[in-house]
Motif scaffolding. Structure first.
Motif, mmCIF file in Angstrom:
data_model
loop_
_atom_site.group_PDB
_atom_site.id
_atom_site.type_symbol
_atom_site.label_atom_id
_atom_site.label_comp_id
_atom_site.label_asym_id
_atom_site.label_seq_id
_atom_site.Cartn_x
_atom_site.Cartn_y
_atom_site.Cartn_z
ATOM 1 N N PRO A 7 0.784 -1.229 0.000
ATOM 2 C CA PRO A 7 0.000 0.000 0.000
ATOM 3 C C PRO A 7 0.825 1.294 0.000
ATOM 4 O O PRO A 7 0.495 2.228 -0.737
ATOM 5 N N LEU A 8 1.889 1.374 0.779
ATOM 6 C CA LEU A 8 2.678 2.610 0.802
ATOM 7 C C LEU A 8 3.377 2.866 -0.531
ATOM 8 O O LEU A 8 3.463 4.004 -0.984
ATOM 9 N N ALA A 9 3.866 1.820 -1.172
ATOM 10 C CA ALA A 9 4.499 1.981 -2.491
ATOM 11 C C ALA A 9 3.449 2.349 -3.536
ATOM 12 O O ALA A 9 3.677 3.222 -4.383
ATOM 13 N N ALA A 10 2.306 1.715 -3.478
ATOM 14 C CA ALA A 10 1.225 2.023 -4.424
ATOM 15 C C ALA A 10 0.752 3.461 -4.247
ATOM 16 O O ALA A 10 0.352 4.117 -5.222
ATOM 17 N N ASN A 11 0.813 3.956 -3.034
ATOM 18 C CA ASN A 11 0.403 5.328 -2.756
ATOM 19 C C ASN A 11 1.256 6.337 -3.527
ATOM 20 O O ASN A 11 0.765 7.370 -3.961
ATOM 21 N N VAL A 12 2.525 6.037 -3.722
ATOM 22 C CA VAL A 12 3.397 6.916 -4.511
ATOM 23 C C VAL A 12 2.902 6.969 -5.960
ATOM 24 O O VAL A 12 2.777 8.045 -6.549
ATOM 25 N N GLY A 13 2.611 5.814 -6.519
ATOM 26 C CA GLY A 13 2.088 5.766 -7.886
ATOM 27 C C GLY A 13 0.765 6.490 -8.017
ATOM 28 O O GLY A 13 0.532 7.233 -8.978
ATOM 29 N N GLY A 14 -0.106 6.306 -7.039
ATOM 30 C CA GLY A 14 -1.391 6.993 -7.053
ATOM 31 C C GLY A 14 -1.231 8.498 -7.007
ATOM 32 O O GLY A 14 -1.906 9.236 -7.733
ATOM 33 N N TRP A 15 -0.312 8.967 -6.181
ATOM 34 C CA TRP A 15 -0.069 10.410 -6.079
ATOM 35 C C TRP A 15 0.467 10.978 -7.388
ATOM 36 O O TRP A 15 0.029 12.041 -7.824
ATOM 37 N N LEU A 16 1.389 10.288 -8.026
ATOM 38 C CA LEU A 16 1.963 10.807 -9.274
ATOM 39 C C LEU A 16 0.903 10.963 -10.371
ATOM 40 O O LEU A 16 0.873 11.970 -11.077
ATOM 41 N N VAL A 17 0.035 9.973 -10.506
ATOM 42 C CA VAL A 17 -1.023 10.063 -11.514
ATOM 43 C C VAL A 17 -2.020 11.157 -11.123
ATOM 44 O O VAL A 17 -2.427 11.977 -11.954
ATOM 45 N N ALA A 18 -2.379 11.200 -9.846
ATOM 46 C CA ALA A 18 -3.334 12.205 -9.382
ATOM 47 C C ALA A 18 -2.774 13.620 -9.493
ATOM 48 O O ALA A 18 -3.534 14.570 -9.713
ATOM 49 N N PHE A 19 -1.451 13.780 -9.369
ATOM 50 C CA PHE A 19 -0.848 15.107 -9.504
ATOM 51 C C PHE A 19 -1.169 15.692 -10.878
ATOM 52 O O PHE A 19 -1.544 16.859 -10.986
ATOM 53 N N ALA A 20 -1.017 14.892 -11.912
ATOM 54 C CA ALA A 20 -1.300 15.381 -13.273
ATOM 55 C C ALA A 20 -2.768 15.795 -13.409
ATOM 56 O O ALA A 20 -3.075 16.871 -13.940
ATOM 57 N N VAL A 21 -3.666 14.977 -12.909
ATOM 58 C CA VAL A 21 -5.099 15.291 -12.967
ATOM 59 C C VAL A 21 -5.379 16.573 -12.193
ATOM 60 O O VAL A 21 -6.069 17.484 -12.677
ATOM 61 N N SER A 22 -4.834 16.668 -11.012
ATOM 62 C CA SER A 22 -5.076 17.816 -10.152
ATOM 63 C C SER A 22 -4.515 19.100 -10.752
ATOM 64 O O SER A 22 -5.208 20.127 -10.800
ATOM 65 N N PHE A 23 -3.277 19.060 -11.215
ATOM 66 C CA PHE A 23 -2.700 20.289 -11.765
ATOM 67 C C PHE A 23 -3.481 20.774 -12.977
ATOM 68 O O PHE A 23 -3.809 21.954 -13.070
ATOM 69 N N LEU A 24 -3.766 19.882 -13.892
ATOM 70 C CA LEU A 24 -4.488 20.304 -15.096
ATOM 71 C C LEU A 24 -5.856 20.896 -14.751
ATOM 72 O O LEU A 24 -6.261 21.905 -15.326
ATOM 73 N N GLY A 25 -6.548 20.292 -13.817
ATOM 74 C CA GLY A 25 -7.848 20.806 -13.415
ATOM 75 C C GLY A 25 -7.761 22.121 -12.657
ATOM 76 O O GLY A 25 -8.519 23.056 -12.927
ATOM 77 N N GLN A 26 -6.838 22.199 -11.722
ATOM 78 C CA GLN A 26 -6.736 23.430 -10.925
ATOM 79 C C GLN A 26 -6.222 24.597 -11.768
ATOM 80 O O GLN A 26 -6.747 25.704 -11.683
ATOM 81 N N TRP A 27 -5.231 24.360 -12.590
ATOM 82 C CA TRP A 27 -4.678 25.436 -13.421
ATOM 83 C C TRP A 27 -5.665 25.848 -14.511
ATOM 84 O O TRP A 27 -5.860 27.023 -14.760
ATOM 85 N N GLY A 28 -6.294 24.846 -15.132
ATOM 86 C CA GLY A 28 -7.184 25.138 -16.253
ATOM 87 C C GLY A 28 -8.576 25.597 -15.866
ATOM 88 O O GLY A 28 -9.231 26.299 -16.627
ATOM 89 N N LEU A 29 -9.036 25.232 -14.673
ATOM 90 C CA LEU A 29 -10.400 25.577 -14.258
ATOM 91 C C LEU A 29 -10.433 26.496 -13.030
ATOM 92 O O LEU A 29 -10.901 27.623 -13.109
ATOM 93 N N THR A 30 -9.943 26.000 -11.938
ATOM 94 C CA THR A 30 -10.107 26.691 -10.662
ATOM 95 C C THR A 30 -9.397 28.036 -10.606
ATOM 96 O O THR A 30 -9.969 29.027 -10.170
ATOM 97 N N PHE A 31 -8.147 28.062 -11.035
ATOM 98 C CA PHE A 31 -7.335 29.271 -10.881
ATOM 99 C C PHE A 31 -6.991 29.924 -12.215
ATOM 100 O O PHE A 31 -6.065 30.730 -12.301
ATOM 101 N N ARG A 32 -7.742 29.625 -13.254
ATOM 102 C CA ARG A 32 -7.505 30.172 -14.592
ATOM 103 C C ARG A 32 -7.512 31.704 -14.580
ATOM 104 O O ARG A 32 -6.708 32.341 -15.248
ATOM 105 N N SER A 33 -8.381 32.299 -13.806
ATOM 106 C CA SER A 33 -8.506 33.760 -13.790
ATOM 107 C C SER A 33 -7.300 34.445 -13.158
ATOM 108 O O SER A 33 -7.127 35.649 -13.312
ATOM 109 N N ARG A 34 -6.470 33.714 -12.483
ATOM 110 C CA ARG A 34 -5.292 34.302 -11.847
ATOM 111 C C ARG A 34 -4.199 34.637 -12.857
ATOM 112 O O ARG A 34 -3.279 35.363 -12.556
ATOM 113 N N ALA A 35 -4.270 34.073 -14.048
ATOM 114 C CA ALA A 35 -3.312 34.329 -15.131
ATOM 115 C C ALA A 35 -1.869 34.075 -14.704
ATOM 116 O O ALA A 35 -0.954 34.754 -15.153
#
Length: 130
Positions: free
Chosen positions: A36-64
């Motif tokens: 589980p702890l090793a798998a958690n690293v893999g989960g975080w890496l994939v989720a980082f890409a999803v999170s960044f693209l969503g937060q940058w493109g949607l949530t904080f887009r107006s911040r330029a």
């Protein structure tokens, strides 16, 4: 009103990223036999890409904020969140008899507030001096 919409968007993107993180961990543990702890690293890496693209493109887009500055700052925020996540997860796995997936869900929810505050106040700020 704008802050409430931003928070709602952050939560929606965060929920999507957390779901991806959770699913990757469960798949790695149940299908690939990862710990589980090793798998958690893999989960975080994939989720980082999803999170960044969503937060940058949607949530904080107006911040330029420039993408390269935002991604490096958001990576720092995400890494800090992941270190808190992994530490809490390791402790819970060691001291609790609950299932790894239940513990992971609790940890993912617990780190979300810290990530929002750091993202909103620092990672996606449009002001270069910030």
């Amino acid at each position: 009103m704008k802050a409430m919409l931003r928070l709602a968007s952050f939560v929606a993107v965060g929920c999507a990223a957390a779901a991806v993180h959770f699913c990757v961990v469960v798949l790695l543990v149940s299908r690939a036999g990862a710990m589980p702890l090793a798998a958690n690293v893999g989960g975080w890496l994939v989720a980082f890409a999803v999170s960044f693209l969503g937060q940058w493109g949607l949530t904080f887009r107006s911040r330029a904020a420039p993408v390269w500055r935002s991604i490096s700052r958001f990576f720092a925020v995400s890494l800090l969140g992941f270190l808190a996540n992994e530490s809490a997860y390791a402790l819970l796995l060691h001291f609790s008899s609950m299932s790894y997936d239940v513990l992971l869900a609790a940890v993912l929810v617990g780190v979300a507030l810290m990530t929002y505050l750091l993202s909103s106040r620092w990672a996606f700020r449009g002001n270069p001096a910030g």
